[in-house]
Motif scaffolding. Sequence first.
Motif, PDB file in Angstrom:
ATOM      1  N   LEU A  57       0.830  -1.205   0.000  1.00 20.84           N
ATOM      2  CA  LEU A  57       0.000   0.000   0.000  1.00 20.84           C
ATOM      3  C   LEU A  57       0.865   1.257   0.000  1.00 20.84           C
ATOM      4  CD1 LEU A  57      -2.678   1.505   0.251  1.00 20.84           C
ATOM      5  CD2 LEU A  57      -2.573   1.141   2.724  1.00 20.84           C
ATOM      6  N   TRP A  69      -7.703  -0.762  -0.717  1.00 19.05           N
ATOM      7  CA  TRP A  69      -6.801  -1.708  -0.081  1.00 19.05           C
ATOM      8  C   TRP A  69      -7.473  -2.446   1.076  1.00 19.05           C
ATOM      9  CZ3 TRP A  69      -2.951  -2.073  -3.285  1.00 19.05           C
ATOM     10  CH2 TRP A  69      -1.891  -2.927  -2.980  1.00 19.05           C
ATOM     11  N   THR A  86      -7.539  -6.397   1.174  1.00 15.30           N
ATOM     12  CA  THR A  86      -7.028  -7.163   2.314  1.00 15.30           C
ATOM     13  C   THR A  86      -8.044  -8.187   2.791  1.00 15.30           C
ATOM     14  OG1 THR A  86      -5.698  -5.249   2.983  1.00 15.30           O
ATOM     15  CG2 THR A  86      -6.077  -6.963   4.633  1.00 15.30           C
TER      16      THR A  86
END
Length: 309
Positions: A123, A152, A156
């Motif tokens: 990231l 992100w 995840t």
Amino acid sequence: MDNHPETPGSAARSVSNVLEKGEGFLEKSISHLSAHTNALGREVSGVAQDLRDAAAHRYERLDRAKLKSFWQERAHLDLPAWKNAGFGLPDFGQKYQEAKLDALGKLTDLGAPVRAKVMFGLLCAMKSLATKDPDMWDCVKYGVDEVLDTFWSDLTVYAEELYRNETLVLANVAADGWEELGALGNTATPCSPRWWRAFFLYHIQPFDRSIFGRLKDPVFLVCLVLSLVPSHGIRIMVKTFVLSLLLTGGTPDEYQLTDFIVGLKGSQFLSSGLIQAAMASVQYYMCIRPGGTHTCDSDGPGANQCLVT
């Protein structure tokens, strides 16, 4: 003392003598090794024969009556009662699966911090590359950071879900591959309501075909064309029928519900958006008459809209 040079013939004889001595030594070594190997094999065979003889002798000395009574008692054991009393290994298979899942879960938890560090590093690298331009406005940089953070977070969660699914596959709890998924479940009776439900859902929303595979299916093509017809409520009836199939017969599948919502909004954009706009343009063009007159108040777009539509 004088040194006499060695002639080629004497050198050859010396080399020949050395080779003959080496061959003799090698033959003696091989013969000794074979003799020791044969002696060891005879000793091992003798020990094995002694063990077989001892076992046969002990078996002959057994009390056949006691042996018969022992097996008769074991043949009439009430195994459920003994298991309930605590003997044996009750529910061993279930406990083994639980222990295996617990071990895999702990292993997954151990790797979670490492995966989190890797994702956070990626990231940061993505943010650095996306906002590398020194002339970029601060508001744009802030927007890019926010978008990457939101994306992100979803990425995840998706990565952790994939990791958890692979863990279940390794534990033989979840199916792996389309073939194993297709073998799950019970086959419905032909032409029964459950059979028709499975028939339409598989052709409309199959789990093992992409959009290119669906386009080869005539049933899917018919349903697709009907779902794009905006007039007379045909699109609404088709989507209502598909939704009723999803909601009946058990708990709705998450993938099929998501695919239905995406397909509903996509067909709405095409049928109620592009197709209706094209139809309105044609109606507006046709209601204009030569000489500057028109009948758009009666034949124009939306003037004679059907109530069902």
